[in-house]
Design a protein around this motif. Structure first.
Motif, PDB file in Angstrom:
ATOM      1  N   LYS A 209       0.846  -1.189   0.000  1.00  0.00           N
ATOM      2  CA  LYS A 209       0.000   0.000   0.000  1.00  0.00           C
ATOM      3  C   LYS A 209       0.886   1.244   0.000  1.00  0.00           C
ATOM      4  CE  LYS A 209      -3.311   2.499   2.802  1.00  0.00           C
ATOM      5  NZ  LYS A 209      -3.953   2.599   4.096  1.00  0.00           N
ATOM      6  N   GLN A 210       0.517   2.217  -0.835  1.00  0.00           N
ATOM      7  CA  GLN A 210       1.303   3.442  -0.954  1.00  0.00           C
ATOM      8  C   GLN A 210       0.364   4.638  -0.897  1.00  0.00           C
ATOM      9  OE1 GLN A 210       3.330   2.890  -4.660  1.00  0.00           O
ATOM     10  NE2 GLN A 210       4.301   1.034  -3.959  1.00  0.00           N
ATOM     11  N   GLU A 211       0.790   5.683  -0.199  1.00  0.00           N
ATOM     12  CA  GLU A 211      -0.017   6.889  -0.118  1.00  0.00           C
ATOM     13  C   GLU A 211       0.877   8.117  -0.092  1.00  0.00           C
ATOM     14  OE1 GLU A 211      -1.790   7.549   3.986  1.00  0.00           O
ATOM     15  OE2 GLU A 211      -1.320   5.407   4.046  1.00  0.00           O
TER      16      GLU A 211
ATOM     17  N   LEU B 259      16.141  11.496   1.937  1.00  0.00           N
ATOM     18  CA  LEU B 259      15.208  10.383   1.813  1.00  0.00           C
ATOM     19  C   LEU B 259      15.585   9.526   0.608  1.00  0.00           C
ATOM     20  CD1 LEU B 259      11.796  12.167   2.447  1.00  0.00           C
ATOM     21  CD2 LEU B 259      12.835  10.416   3.883  1.00  0.00           C
ATOM     22  N   PRO B 260      15.333   8.223   0.671  1.00  0.00           N
ATOM     23  CA  PRO B 260      15.553   7.380  -0.512  1.00  0.00           C
ATOM     24  C   PRO B 260      14.672   7.870  -1.659  1.00  0.00           C
ATOM     25  CG  PRO B 260      15.180   6.041   1.431  1.00  0.00           C
ATOM     26  CD  PRO B 260      14.884   7.463   1.820  1.00  0.00           C
ATOM     27  N   LEU B 261      15.130   7.659  -2.878  1.00  0.00           N
ATOM     28  CA  LEU B 261      14.448   8.188  -4.058  1.00  0.00           C
ATOM     29  C   LEU B 261      13.626   7.127  -4.773  1.00  0.00           C
ATOM     30  CD1 LEU B 261      17.458  10.181  -5.541  1.00  0.00           C
ATOM     31  CD2 LEU B 261      15.697  11.018  -3.965  1.00  0.00           C
ATOM     32  N   ILE B 262      12.583   7.604  -5.460  1.00  0.00           N
ATOM     33  CA  ILE B 262      11.796   6.749  -6.343  1.00  0.00           C
ATOM     34  C   ILE B 262      11.385   7.592  -7.545  1.00  0.00           C
ATOM     35  CG2 ILE B 262       9.607   7.233  -5.177  1.00  0.00           C
ATOM     36  CD1 ILE B 262       8.864   4.264  -5.746  1.00  0.00           C
ATOM     37  N   SER B 263      11.430   7.021  -8.713  1.00  0.00           N
ATOM     38  CA  SER B 263      11.084   7.746  -9.934  1.00  0.00           C
ATOM     39  C   SER B 263       9.566   7.883 -10.064  1.00  0.00           C
ATOM     40  CB  SER B 263      11.618   7.006 -11.152  1.00  0.00           C
ATOM     41  OG  SER B 263      11.153   7.618 -12.341  1.00  0.00           O
ATOM     42  N   PHE B 264       9.116   9.038 -10.567  1.00  0.00           N
ATOM     43  CA  PHE B 264       7.680   9.218 -10.775  1.00  0.00           C
ATOM     44  C   PHE B 264       7.171   8.293 -11.881  1.00  0.00           C
ATOM     45  CE2 PHE B 264       9.398  12.067 -13.937  1.00  0.00           C
ATOM     46  CZ  PHE B 264       8.488  12.049 -14.977  1.00  0.00           C
ATOM     47  N   LYS B 265       8.098   7.713 -12.659  1.00  0.00           N
ATOM     48  CA  LYS B 265       7.739   6.776 -13.719  1.00  0.00           C
ATOM     49  C   LYS B 265       7.639   5.336 -13.215  1.00  0.00           C
ATOM     50  CE  LYS B 265       9.934   9.501 -17.315  1.00  0.00           C
ATOM     51  NZ  LYS B 265      10.981   9.536 -18.338  1.00  0.00           N
ATOM     52  N   ASP B 266       7.978   5.108 -11.941  1.00  0.00           N
ATOM     53  CA  ASP B 266       7.919   3.764 -11.372  1.00  0.00           C
ATOM     54  C   ASP B 266       6.495   3.219 -11.533  1.00  0.00           C
ATOM     55  OD1 ASP B 266       7.466   1.700  -9.220  1.00  0.00           O
ATOM     56  OD2 ASP B 266       9.595   2.097  -8.900  1.00  0.00           O
TER      57      ASP B 266
ATOM     58  N   ASP C  59      -0.090   9.668  -9.993  1.00  0.00           N
ATOM     59  CA  ASP C  59       0.096  10.910 -10.760  1.00  0.00           C
ATOM     60  C   ASP C  59       0.797  11.983  -9.921  1.00  0.00           C
ATOM     61  OD1 ASP C  59      -0.112  12.418 -13.101  1.00  0.00           O
ATOM     62  OD2 ASP C  59      -1.935  13.396 -12.388  1.00  0.00           O
ATOM     63  N   LEU C  60       2.024  11.670  -9.485  1.00  0.00           N
ATOM     64  CA  LEU C  60       2.789  12.540  -8.600  1.00  0.00           C
ATOM     65  C   LEU C  60       3.757  13.429  -9.359  1.00  0.00           C
ATOM     66  CD1 LEU C  60       3.659   9.869  -5.916  1.00  0.00           C
ATOM     67  CD2 LEU C  60       1.949  11.664  -5.752  1.00  0.00           C
TER      68      LEU C  60
ATOM     69  N   SER D 189       3.978  -4.770  10.248  1.00  0.00           N
ATOM     70  CA  SER D 189       3.761  -3.490   9.594  1.00  0.00           C
ATOM     71  C   SER D 189       5.012  -2.622   9.698  1.00  0.00           C
ATOM     72  CB  SER D 189       2.581  -2.765  10.232  1.00  0.00           C
ATOM     73  OG  SER D 189       2.381  -1.524   9.618  1.00  0.00           O
ATOM     74  N   SER D 190       5.531  -2.197   8.561  1.00  0.00           N
ATOM     75  CA  SER D 190       6.700  -1.320   8.506  1.00  0.00           C
ATOM     76  C   SER D 190       6.394  -0.166   7.559  1.00  0.00           C
ATOM     77  CB  SER D 190       7.923  -2.063   7.980  1.00  0.00           C
ATOM     78  OG  SER D 190       8.270  -3.111   8.828  1.00  0.00           O
ATOM     79  N   LEU D 191       6.871   1.014   7.914  1.00  0.00           N
ATOM     80  CA  LEU D 191       6.707   2.186   7.056  1.00  0.00           C
ATOM     81  C   LEU D 191       8.011   2.568   6.406  1.00  0.00           C
ATOM     82  CD1 LEU D 191       4.467   4.485   9.274  1.00  0.00           C
ATOM     83  CD2 LEU D 191       3.775   3.121   7.315  1.00  0.00           C
ATOM     84  N   PHE D 192       7.960   2.910   5.145  1.00  0.00           N
ATOM     85  CA  PHE D 192       9.107   3.361   4.394  1.00  0.00           C
ATOM     86  C   PHE D 192       8.701   4.635   3.667  1.00  0.00           C
ATOM     87  CE2 PHE D 192       9.584  -1.122   4.931  1.00  0.00           C
ATOM     88  CZ  PHE D 192      10.932  -1.300   5.171  1.00  0.00           C
ATOM     89  N   TYR D 193       9.616   5.564   3.527  1.00  0.00           N
ATOM     90  CA  TYR D 193       9.334   6.836   2.877  1.00  0.00           C
ATOM     91  C   TYR D 193      10.249   6.995   1.665  1.00  0.00           C
ATOM     92  CZ  TYR D 193       7.050   7.620   7.310  1.00  0.00           C
ATOM     93  OH  TYR D 193       6.243   7.497   8.413  1.00  0.00           O
ATOM     94  N   ARG D 194       9.711   7.574   0.604  1.00  0.00           N
ATOM     95  CA  ARG D 194      10.482   7.803  -0.618  1.00  0.00           C
ATOM     96  C   ARG D 194      10.182   9.197  -1.157  1.00  0.00           C
ATOM     97  NH1 ARG D 194      12.481   3.988   1.199  1.00  0.00           N
ATOM     98  NH2 ARG D 194      12.777   1.942   0.332  1.00  0.00           N
ATOM     99  N   LEU D 195      11.209   9.851  -1.671  1.00  0.00           N
ATOM    100  CA  LEU D 195      11.081  11.149  -2.329  1.00  0.00           C
ATOM    101  C   LEU D 195      10.940  10.896  -3.816  1.00  0.00           C
ATOM    102  CD1 LEU D 195      11.243  14.254  -2.313  1.00  0.00           C
ATOM    103  CD2 LEU D 195      13.729  14.010  -2.505  1.00  0.00           C
ATOM    104  N   VAL D 196       9.901  11.428  -4.409  1.00  0.00           N
ATOM    105  CA  VAL D 196       9.641  11.237  -5.830  1.00  0.00           C
ATOM    106  C   VAL D 196      10.536  12.183  -6.633  1.00  0.00           C
ATOM    107  CG1 VAL D 196       7.889  11.359  -7.640  1.00  0.00           C
ATOM    108  CG2 VAL D 196       7.257  10.584  -5.347  1.00  0.00           C
ATOM    109  N   ILE D 197      11.243  11.595  -7.621  1.00  0.00           N
ATOM    110  CA  ILE D 197      12.090  12.407  -8.501  1.00  0.00           C
ATOM    111  C   ILE D 197      11.638  12.248  -9.936  1.00  0.00           C
ATOM    112  CG2 ILE D 197      14.096  12.402  -7.030  1.00  0.00           C
ATOM    113  CD1 ILE D 197      15.244  10.249  -8.945  1.00  0.00           C
TER     114      ILE D 197
END
Length: 71
Positions: free
Chosen positions: A8-10, A31-38, A45-46, A63-71
């Protein structure tokens, strides 16, 4: 997106982002990165600069939470 292997992602609000950065004493660039094209977040639609929260679970940690910065 409803597949059982995709966690689940929000999108985090501005207030949540401030709390996260304060809690971990980091800057947003750290923060770890994630591509908006992922493909797993393409449906959200970020714009670059957004922060997402990923809820993951495993056999050892329900339950674990992880955070990613959209690039």
């Amino acid at each position: 997106i409803k597949h059982n292997l995709i966690p689940k992602q929000e999108v985090c609000t501005e207030e949540e982002v401030k709390e996260i950065l304060s809690k971990y004493n980091i800057k947003i660039e750290q923060l770890p990165l994630i591509s908006f094209k992922d493909p797993s977040i393409a449906f959200l639609d970020l714009e670059p600069g957004a922060v997402i929260k990923i809820h993951r679970s495993s056999k050892t940690e329900p339950s674990s939470l992880f955070y990613r910065l959209v690039i």
